[in-house]
Design an enzyme around this catalytic site. Structure first.
Site, mmCIF file in Angstrom:
data_model
loop_
_atom_site.group_PDB
_atom_site.id
_atom_site.type_symbol
_atom_site.label_atom_id
_atom_site.label_comp_id
_atom_site.label_asym_id
_atom_site.label_seq_id
_atom_site.Cartn_x
_atom_site.Cartn_y
_atom_site.Cartn_z
ATOM 1 C CE1 TYR A 83 -54.434 -18.794 -37.002
ATOM 2 C CE2 TYR A 83 -53.182 -19.948 -38.711
ATOM 3 C CZ TYR A 83 -54.036 -19.980 -37.615
ATOM 4 O OH TYR A 83 -54.463 -21.179 -37.129
ATOM 5 C CG PHE A 135 -41.357 -29.992 -13.282
ATOM 6 C CD1 PHE A 135 -40.868 -29.273 -12.204
ATOM 7 C CD2 PHE A 135 -42.441 -29.478 -13.979
ATOM 8 C CE1 PHE A 135 -41.445 -28.069 -11.834
ATOM 9 C CE2 PHE A 135 -43.018 -28.270 -13.615
ATOM 10 C CZ PHE A 135 -42.517 -27.566 -12.540
ATOM 11 C CB THR A 136 -45.548 -31.214 -10.838
ATOM 12 O OG1 THR A 136 -45.214 -29.949 -11.422
ATOM 13 C CG2 THR A 136 -45.151 -31.210 -9.375
ATOM 14 C CG ASP A 226 -37.559 -29.719 -18.748
ATOM 15 O OD1 ASP A 226 -37.331 -28.521 -18.999
ATOM 16 O OD2 ASP A 226 -38.532 -30.096 -18.068
ATOM 17 C CE LYS A 269 -41.098 -22.531 -14.730
ATOM 18 N NZ LYS A 269 -40.977 -23.967 -14.627
ATOM 19 N NE ARG A 392 -43.772 -27.795 -5.518
ATOM 20 C CZ ARG A 392 -44.432 -27.774 -6.680
ATOM 21 N NH1 ARG A 392 -43.801 -27.609 -7.815
ATOM 22 N NH2 ARG A 392 -45.726 -27.946 -6.707
ATOM 23 C CG PHE A 458 -49.607 -28.652 -5.633
ATOM 24 C CD1 PHE A 458 -49.552 -29.839 -6.349
ATOM 25 C CD2 PHE A 458 -49.216 -27.480 -6.259
ATOM 26 C CE1 PHE A 458 -49.103 -29.863 -7.666
ATOM 27 C CE2 PHE A 458 -48.760 -27.487 -7.576
ATOM 28 C CZ PHE A 458 -48.716 -28.681 -8.280
HETATM 29 C C1 LIG Z 1 -41.826 -24.976 -15.194
HETATM 30 C C2 LIG Z 1 -41.276 -26.198 -15.731
HETATM 31 C C3 LIG Z 1 -42.008 -26.973 -16.649
HETATM 32 C C4 LIG Z 1 -43.413 -26.614 -17.086
HETATM 33 O O1 LIG Z 1 -43.472 -25.361 -17.724
HETATM 34 P P1 LIG Z 1 -44.794 -24.450 -17.695
HETATM 35 O O2 LIG Z 1 -44.440 -23.312 -18.594
HETATM 36 O O3 LIG Z 1 -45.031 -24.029 -16.281
HETATM 37 O O4 LIG Z 1 -45.910 -25.262 -18.226
HETATM 38 C C5 LIG Z 1 -41.410 -28.118 -17.121
HETATM 39 N N1 LIG Z 1 -40.180 -28.498 -16.719
HETATM 40 C C6 LIG Z 1 -39.461 -27.787 -15.827
HETATM 41 C C7 LIG Z 1 -38.109 -28.243 -15.425
HETATM 42 C C8 LIG Z 1 -39.982 -26.617 -15.302
HETATM 43 O O5 LIG Z 1 -39.250 -25.913 -14.415
#
Ligand SMILES: *Cc1c(COP(=O)(O)O)cnc(C)c1O
Length: 485
Positions: A83, A135-136, A226, A269, A392, A458
């Site tokens: 933990y 980003f969304t 990011d 990613k 998209r 979406f």
């Molecule tokens: C996918 C992504 C996110 C969000 O990550 P999740 O692991 O899907 O929550 C944030 N910023 C960028 C640029 C991304 O490609």
């Protein structure tokens, strides 16, 4: 000094060559077009609502779908289940430090969890966050505490056909203008997104990042990165920015991170696992997020991740420094977009990270934007090929206070090319079916909502065709392809 791996073919063709072999495989399902029509009807013409039972190539996303290396899989067997004080976390923190050069690291369960914590900690009502593009999940999490975003991309960013190598750059004059307009006190940070996702996986240059840093220094602003798609951005800097032609990916990654104050990423990613992290060299910034990580994610040595994923992330991060790993997806994407472009099919150029982006407005000029051309193209392409892409465009947008659609800047069908997952013959199949669809594009019509969720519509929204065009497309497919799947 590190040279890019160059493999020339005797007859001069430009073919991306795989520098890995397949050791574990998964059987795919290519079902007849009649079954595909039934599946897309049942799924409300929304590719998110399809089952992989009916999907041949899943090009929905690169999120958590990259292939793992043998070393990553092996590392999962030696995970340290504790933990607190897990040595797996020590290995992850060391890997982050090696790749990003940052000392303080907190794991989180995925990228949007990092966004939730950072924006809760730093954004107040009325704040403005300048960025190259949203980003969304980023936008949603900045708006939650009452902030707004300002996109200050360059004029080239939204052009479909372009030879501009760094469409992910921030327009420095616009950044200065924003600071003047709102005042630095209203700006919790400037956000740079590597390989800017929603405009086609387009990178920023190191020169631009340096300039952004300079402006941040002048106004004592925090620079937030990011880094979800940082490996590919580093690869593009090496490919496209002359100063870095002979610099190693490792040094480029460090160069990028050294210019930023606070970094987060989705390891879905970066390294094909679940999870993510927030990392920095600044104790004051880390202190502001630390307690929230414990509150929302879990103790600082696991943060909502399993120790197995933590191990695989550590190995995956180190592999991000390997150009043969990081170049694989961009080189397949380049191959695909150049092939489609040569056949007159409108795609975002130059090819970026993450996937091939087909311009649905150019593809379907007869479908009004109010009838969701990108959604229609995604459904039509699944029907024609069994390949699942992602809309998209305006379906992924929202409605305004009056209930009208906010039309998206771009209407794109994204065909993700996760790392080391597909073979070149599968990419050829995608190009072939897309070419057939383009020849028959006049048969494709629009869509309208039948069931529309209030948030992030979406994902779960259901649509119907505005005319019986899917049946017509099926009939033409049978005419042209006979009994082919
Ligand atoms: C996918 C992504 C996110 C969000 O990550 P999740 O692991 O899907 O929550 C944030 N910023 C960028 C640029 C991304 O490609």
């Amino acid at each position: 000094m590190e040279q890019s791996p160059v493999i020339k073919f005797f007859r001069g063709e430009q073919i991306p060559l795989e520098l890995h072999k397949v050791r574990v495989v998964q059987k795919l399902n290519l079902v007849p077009i009649e079954e595909r029509l039934k599946a897309i009807q049942d799924g409300g013409y929304n590719t998110f609502l399809l089952s992989t039972r009916h999907i041949y190539l899943d090009m929905l996303t690169d999120s958590g779908t990259n292939a793992m290396s043998d070393r990553q899989v092996a590392s999962m067997l030696v995970a340290d289940d504790a933990y607190a004080g897990s040595q797996s976390f020590d290995r992850m923190r060391d890997a982050v430090e090696q790749v990003f050069g940052t000392k303080f690291t907190a794991p989180v369960h995925q990228g949007r969890a990092a966004e939730h914590i950072i924006f809760q900690a730093f954004v107040k009502a009325g704040d403005v966050v300048p960025m190259n593009y949203h980003f969304t999940t980023t936008k949603a999490h900045i708006e939650l505490p009452g902030g707004t975003i300002e996109e200050i991309f360059t004029d080239e960013a939204l052009k479909i056909r372009s030879s501009f190598p760094f469409k992910g750059n921030i327009d420095i004059a616009k950044l200065r203008g924003l600071i003047k307009k709102h005042g630095a006190a209203k700006i919790p940070f400037v956000r740079m997104e590597a390989s800017t996702n929603l405009i086609g996986g387009q990178p920023f240059s190191m020169a631009n990042l340096r300039e952004v840093r300079k402006v941040c220094d002048e106004h004592k602003l925090i620079l937030l990165l990011d880094a979800s798609l940082i490996g590919e951005n580093a690869y593009f800097i090496k490919q496209r920015e002359p100063e870095f032609r002979t610099t190693s990916i490792k040094d480029i990654l460090r160069g990028m991170c050294d210019l930023c104050d606070l970094i987060y990423f989705s390891s879905r990613k970066v390294s094909s696992t679940r999870g993510g992290a927030i990392t920095t060299n600044r104790q004051d910034l880390f202190d502001k997020v630390r307690d929230l990580v414990i509150l929302f994610e879990g103790f600082l040595t696991y943060g909502g991740m399993s120790v197995r994923e933590i191990e695989a992330m550590a190995v995956g991060l180190i592999e991000t420094q390997d150009e043969t790993v990081i170049s694989q997806s961009p080189s397949f994407i380049k191959y695909l977009v150049e092939k489609l472009d040569a056949r007159g099919i409108p795609v975002i150029l130059p090819g970026g990270a993450l996937g091939c982006h087909v311009d649905a407005r150019g593809f379907l000029p007869h479908v009004p934007q109010a009838e969701y051309p990108a959604g229609a193209l995604a459904a039509a392409f699944f029907l024609a090929s069994g390949v699942r892409g992602m809309e998209r465009g305006t379906v992924s947008s929202v409605r305004d206070a009056n209930g009208n659609d906010v039309l998206a800047d771009l209407e794109l069908l994204r065909l993700a090319v996760p790392r080391r997952v597909f073979t070149l013959s599968q990419i050829e199949y995608v190009a072939d079916r897309m070419t057939w669809l383009y020849e028959n594009r006049s048969l494709i019509g629009g869509l309208k909502f039948a069931q529309e969720p209030k948030v992030l519509r979406f994902f779960l929204g259901k649509l119907v065709p505005t005319s019986p065009w899917p049946e017509k497309l099926l009939a033409k497919f049978r005419k042209d392809f006979g009994d082919s799947l």
